[in-house]
Design an enzyme around this catalytic site. Structure first.
Site, PDB file in Angstrom:
ATOM      1  N   HIS A  67     -27.472  23.905 -13.136  1.00  0.00           N
ATOM      2  CA  HIS A  67     -28.588  23.578 -13.412  1.00  0.00           C
ATOM      3  C   HIS A  67     -29.227  22.634 -12.187  1.00  0.00           C
ATOM      4  O   HIS A  67     -28.236  21.729 -11.948  1.00  0.00           O
ATOM      5  CB  HIS A  67     -28.959  23.137 -14.836  1.00  0.00           C
ATOM      6  CG  HIS A  67     -28.480  21.699 -15.095  1.00  0.00           C
ATOM      7  ND1 HIS A  67     -29.111  20.671 -14.873  1.00  0.00           N
ATOM      8  CD2 HIS A  67     -27.192  21.395 -16.029  1.00  0.00           C
ATOM      9  CE1 HIS A  67     -28.430  19.645 -15.457  1.00  0.00           C
ATOM     10  NE2 HIS A  67     -27.386  19.859 -15.789  1.00  0.00           N
ATOM     11  N   ASP A 176     -25.525  14.600 -11.833  1.00  0.00           N
ATOM     12  CA  ASP A 176     -25.700  15.592 -12.885  1.00  0.00           C
ATOM     13  C   ASP A 176     -26.934  16.253 -12.756  1.00  0.00           C
ATOM     14  O   ASP A 176     -28.230  15.864 -13.056  1.00  0.00           O
ATOM     15  CB  ASP A 176     -25.518  14.757 -14.236  1.00  0.00           C
ATOM     16  CG  ASP A 176     -25.612  15.863 -15.463  1.00  0.00           C
ATOM     17  OD1 ASP A 176     -26.138  16.952 -15.397  1.00  0.00           O
ATOM     18  OD2 ASP A 176     -25.749  15.303 -16.708  1.00  0.00           O
ATOM     19  N   GLU A 208     -32.203  22.737 -18.245  1.00  0.00           N
ATOM     20  CA  GLU A 208     -30.995  22.551 -19.035  1.00  0.00           C
ATOM     21  C   GLU A 208     -31.011  21.377 -19.914  1.00  0.00           C
ATOM     22  O   GLU A 208     -30.419  21.373 -21.156  1.00  0.00           O
ATOM     23  CB  GLU A 208     -29.494  22.665 -17.940  1.00  0.00           C
ATOM     24  CG  GLU A 208     -28.212  22.668 -18.702  1.00  0.00           C
ATOM     25  CD  GLU A 208     -27.653  21.228 -19.097  1.00  0.00           C
ATOM     26  OE1 GLU A 208     -26.530  21.432 -19.946  1.00  0.00           O
ATOM     27  OE2 GLU A 208     -28.032  20.273 -18.740  1.00  0.00           O
ATOM     28  N   GLU A 209     -31.417  20.335 -19.210  1.00  0.00           N
ATOM     29  CA  GLU A 209     -31.405  18.835 -20.172  1.00  0.00           C
ATOM     30  C   GLU A 209     -32.191  19.001 -21.108  1.00  0.00           C
ATOM     31  O   GLU A 209     -32.210  18.004 -22.166  1.00  0.00           O
ATOM     32  CB  GLU A 209     -31.931  18.098 -19.087  1.00  0.00           C
ATOM     33  CG  GLU A 209     -30.913  17.557 -18.091  1.00  0.00           C
ATOM     34  CD  GLU A 209     -29.455  17.121 -18.253  1.00  0.00           C
ATOM     35  OE1 GLU A 209     -29.262  16.622 -19.476  1.00  0.00           O
ATOM     36  OE2 GLU A 209     -28.731  16.939 -17.205  1.00  0.00           O
ATOM     37  N   ASP A 231     -20.941  22.540 -14.504  1.00  0.00           N
ATOM     38  CA  ASP A 231     -21.810  21.346 -14.648  1.00  0.00           C
ATOM     39  C   ASP A 231     -20.793  20.026 -14.402  1.00  0.00           C
ATOM     40  O   ASP A 231     -19.747  20.314 -14.500  1.00  0.00           O
ATOM     41  CB  ASP A 231     -22.144  21.441 -16.074  1.00  0.00           C
ATOM     42  CG  ASP A 231     -23.373  20.609 -16.451  1.00  0.00           C
ATOM     43  OD1 ASP A 231     -23.782  19.738 -15.929  1.00  0.00           O
ATOM     44  OD2 ASP A 231     -24.284  21.080 -17.495  1.00  0.00           O
ATOM     45  N   HIS A 315     -25.804  10.254 -16.790  1.00  0.00           N
ATOM     46  CA  HIS A 315     -27.377   9.886 -17.184  1.00  0.00           C
ATOM     47  C   HIS A 315     -27.656   8.563 -16.920  1.00  0.00           C
ATOM     48  O   HIS A 315     -28.604   7.929 -17.644  1.00  0.00           O
ATOM     49  CB  HIS A 315     -27.374  10.259 -18.957  1.00  0.00           C
ATOM     50  CG  HIS A 315     -27.498  11.945 -18.936  1.00  0.00           C
ATOM     51  ND1 HIS A 315     -28.429  12.209 -19.905  1.00  0.00           N
ATOM     52  CD2 HIS A 315     -27.263  12.781 -18.150  1.00  0.00           C
ATOM     53  CE1 HIS A 315     -28.388  13.624 -19.703  1.00  0.00           C
ATOM     54  NE2 HIS A 315     -27.537  13.948 -18.646  1.00  0.00           N
TER      55      HIS A 315
END
Lengths: 357, 375
Positions: A67, A176, A208-209, A231, A315
């Site tokens: 992603h 990410d 995706e998130e 991922d 994150h």
């Protein structure tokens, strides 16, 4: 020749929050075009790039999903030239005060997330984390300038510049999952001039998130025989539980659990061992939190696999990876793709069938 | 007062101006690392900048840069100008191997401002990060607790970890940037004061003996200024600092945006864009009214915008200077700045220009006569 570290730094410097991936997609398109035979963009914005195989039609295909969307923020209000915020993707508000950001208004505006002084917060927040609803973005402009340049719904990206750390580590925001895009790119590089039986679809997925909507729709449109989600996974780091994390720089993880087809896991594990690529089993007892959740249940179902790149401080704007893990994933994917033949699917059996043979 | 009218009224040909060169110098000053007790990088720049312009310069026992630029003629007032070189930051206090280090704060830092920041470690400015646990692995209850210093670590990677030593100082890594009319940087508190003082030394009015003190350890207890004031023995002193502008909108559950109200923010301390902040009283100093009057008269006469810092709280080098020897009449003047003591502060270029203009003009008009009236 594309240099993967430089490309990764470029990827994390590009905007592309969930649902608005076009800036980073353009960058990926440019690099993937000479490495693939065909390319298009899905209705939701995912990038599909094909390396054509040589088996007769209907040819089996492998989908590699990484992603490309990133987490960030959105403007929900403007008051006295300050911006109020909502999150895109999952953020811990406790890491936000003092972060540098870019507000994508009528033009890109540098700014920062600020925590108001204590007297401007409710009493009960004096010595507590300040929730997102009370944080603001300051772009340093006068209120009337802000009114002209920023609107509700404008996107806000993190702006922490990439940090190169000796020993081939890279830190920054949006690693990410842009590192997985880099890993798929590395795979395409390694597949240049290699013979392929199967079609290989390199896919940079969207959203995706938030919704997994990119992986679900791309898998439906392309109907691959097999799918792999690439991922990031939790890197060992201070404060994170050891049993849920993996050291960075010591190799990728292979997902294991209900989201993963066990025979596919076995195939990857055996291949990694043969190539002497260190891998760790990542147990995923319920769901993986990756594109594989959507890939697996697309249409009549797709045997799926998950490969994880350990990443510290997920994150936050200072996520950290070891670039050698990215290269390892690129190589593992390339070797997997190259060894797929007309008999592979026959070998993808369940263990009770193995026993009964 | 806007910039154009200011240029016409306030600036004579001898006034120092802030242009590209001065902004570039501020950028250099902000980007180097000088946590309290380790001010060397700023000290080098200060010495390089002021040496050609001063009659005497020395580094004292604590690391202050003390310089004298004598004026000409009779009746020169001995005026001390102090700006602190140090910034808040961190020190490495524990090695947990593989590039992971414990650290402590130096100066007043809110632990809520630390997680997820890039830092520079030690003399070689090794890049590092203050990480945080992924939200995915954080339990609901934890989210309502502050991430304490106790749990935070600095991560420089395993390879550079071998080069980091206990006792190394650490700064935020934020780079200087211009944001429209504003400047964004770490350590604007007090590189704004340092840059202002450098300009004043370079273009000192000749009616005074200018005693410049670039001080150390302000953020950990005003230590440098105490001994600097003793050594320089001035007749009056001005502390040049950056004071918080807490001029953000307020919040209260109620209306405004559907769910919130924005009550008037009455405790703003100072506001960006309103000019230099003159101190009347903070928790360490009751400014000398003669000096306040002199600053105000100068500003009014020349049409330079100014504001009074809301009395109360805080403190500057003036807190120790005014009590040195038999007493030194003192006042502080600050460039207002938002978000002091965080990774990224913000000020307005125009406020800095007006601060320099006001100070230069006030010094040009000052004489021993100011002390003829009793306080």
């Amino acid at each position: 020749m594309i240099e993967i570290n430089d490309f990764t730094k470029k990827l994390i410097s590009a905007a592309g929050l969930s649902g608005y991936e076009s800036p980073v997609r353009g960058m990926i398109e440019e690099v993937w075009r000479p490495l693939t035979d065909e390319m298009h963009v899905s209705r939701l914005g995912s990038l599909h790039a094909l390396r054509r195989g040589s088996l007769p039609e209907p040819r089996p295909s492998l989908l590699l999903a990484a992603h490309m969307d990133a987490i960030g923020l959105m403007v929900t209000g403007i008051v006295d030239g300050f911006l109020r915020l909502a999150e895109i993707g999952g953020l811990d508000p406790r890491v936000l005060p003092g972060q540098l950001v870019t507000v994508h208004g009528k033009k890109d505006l540098p700014g920062m997330i600020v925590q108001p002084p204590a007297h401007l917060l409710p009493e009960n927040l004096r010595n507590k984390p300040v929730p997102l609803g009370y944080l603001l973005v300051d772009v340093g402009l006068l209120p009337d300038q802000v009114q002209k340049l920023v609107r509700i719904g404008d996107l806000i990206s993190f702006a922490q510049p990439p940090i190169e750390i000796s020993g081939d580590y890279l830190a920054g925001h949006s690693l990410d999952n842009r590192v997985s895009v880099a890993a798929v790119t590395q795979c395409l590089i390694e597949l240049q001039n290699r013979h392929l039986d199967w079609d290989i679809w390199a896919v940079a997925t969207v959203q995706e998130e938030e919704t997994l909507g990119g992986a679900a729709t791309s898998a439906f449109q392309l109907r691959p025989t097999l799918a792999v989600a690439i991922d990031v996974t939790f890197g060992s780091s201070p404060g994170s539980p050891g049993h849920k994390t993996f050291p960075i720089g010591k190799g990728p993880t292979l997902g294991w659990g209900a989201n993963v087809h066990p025979a596919l896991y076995k195939a990857f594990k055996e291949l990694a061992d043969r190539l002497e690529i260190p891998v760790a089993m990542e147990t995923m007892p319920r769901s993986s939190g990756t594109d594989a959740m959507a890939l697996q249940v697309t249409a009549e179902g797709i045997p799926s696999m998950i490969i994880g790149i350990p990443l510290r401080y997920m994150h936050t704007p200072v996520e950290m990876v070891a670039m050698k893990d990215v290269l390892r994933v690129g190589r593992l994917l390339a070797e997997f793709a190259a060894q797929l033949d007309d008999k592979f699917i026959e070998r993808l059996t369940w263990k009770e069938a193995e026993k009964n043979k | 007062m806007n910039a154009k009218s200011l240029n016409k009224t306030a600036m004579d040909d001898h006034s120092p101006r802030i242009g590209t060169a001065q902004i570039q110098l501020l950028e250099r000053l902000c980007n180097v690392c000088a946590v309290s007790g380790n001010e060397g990088e700023v000290r080098s720049i200060v010495l390089e900048q002021i040496r050609p312009h001063v009659d005497e310069v020395k580094i004292d026992a604590l690391g202050n840069v003390l310089a004298v630029r004598r004026g000409a003629g009779e009746n020169r007032l001995r005026v001390m100008l102090a700006a602190h070189m140090d910034e808040v930051g961190f020190m490495i206090t524990g090695d947990e191997e593989n590039g992971i280090f414990r650290f402590e704060t130096v100066g007043g830092l809110d632990p809520r401002q630390l997680a997820g920041k890039a830092v520079l470690v030690g003399d070689d400015h090794l890049p590092g990060v203050i990480g945080a646990k992924p939200i995915h692995l954080t339990e609901g209850e934890e989210l309502s607790q502050i991430i304490t210093l106790e749990t935070l670590r600095i991560d420089v990677g395993p390879e550079n970890g071998k080069k980091v030593k206990l006792g190394d100082w650490v700064s935020f890594a934020t780079r200087f940037a211009r944001l429209g009319p504003s400047l964004r940087a770490k350590a604007l508190d007090d590189r704004l004061g340092v840059a202002t003082l450098i300009e004043l030394v370079r273009q000192a009015p000749s009616n005074i003996d200018l005693l410049a003190a670039f001080t150390v350890q302000e953020e950990v207890g005003l230590r440098g200024a105490r001994v600097a004031a003793y050594a320089l023995d001035p007749q009056v002193a001005f502390a040049l600092d950056s004071t918080p502008a807490n001029d953000l909108p307020g919040w209260e559950q109620g209306s405004c945006f559907s769910e919130y109200d924005c009550p008037e923010n009455i405790h703003y301390n100072t506001r960006l864009g309103l000019g230099p902040a003159i101190y009347i009283a903070d928790s360490a100093t009751l400014s000398d009214p003669r000096l306040i009057r002199h600053l105000v008269d100068t500003a009014e006469a020349l049409g330079i915008p100014y504001q009074f810092r809301q009395p109360g709280g805080g403190g500057t080098d003036a807190g120790v200077i005014h009590k040195q020897r038999a007493g030194i009449p003192s006042v502080s003047v600050s460039v207002p700045g938002r978000y002091a003591h965080t990774a990224a502060g913000l000020c307005r270029l125009e406020d800095w220009k007006n601060t320099l203009a006001l100070l230069h003009a006030a010094l040009s008009r000052i004489s021993p006569q100011i002390l003829a009236v009793e306080r």
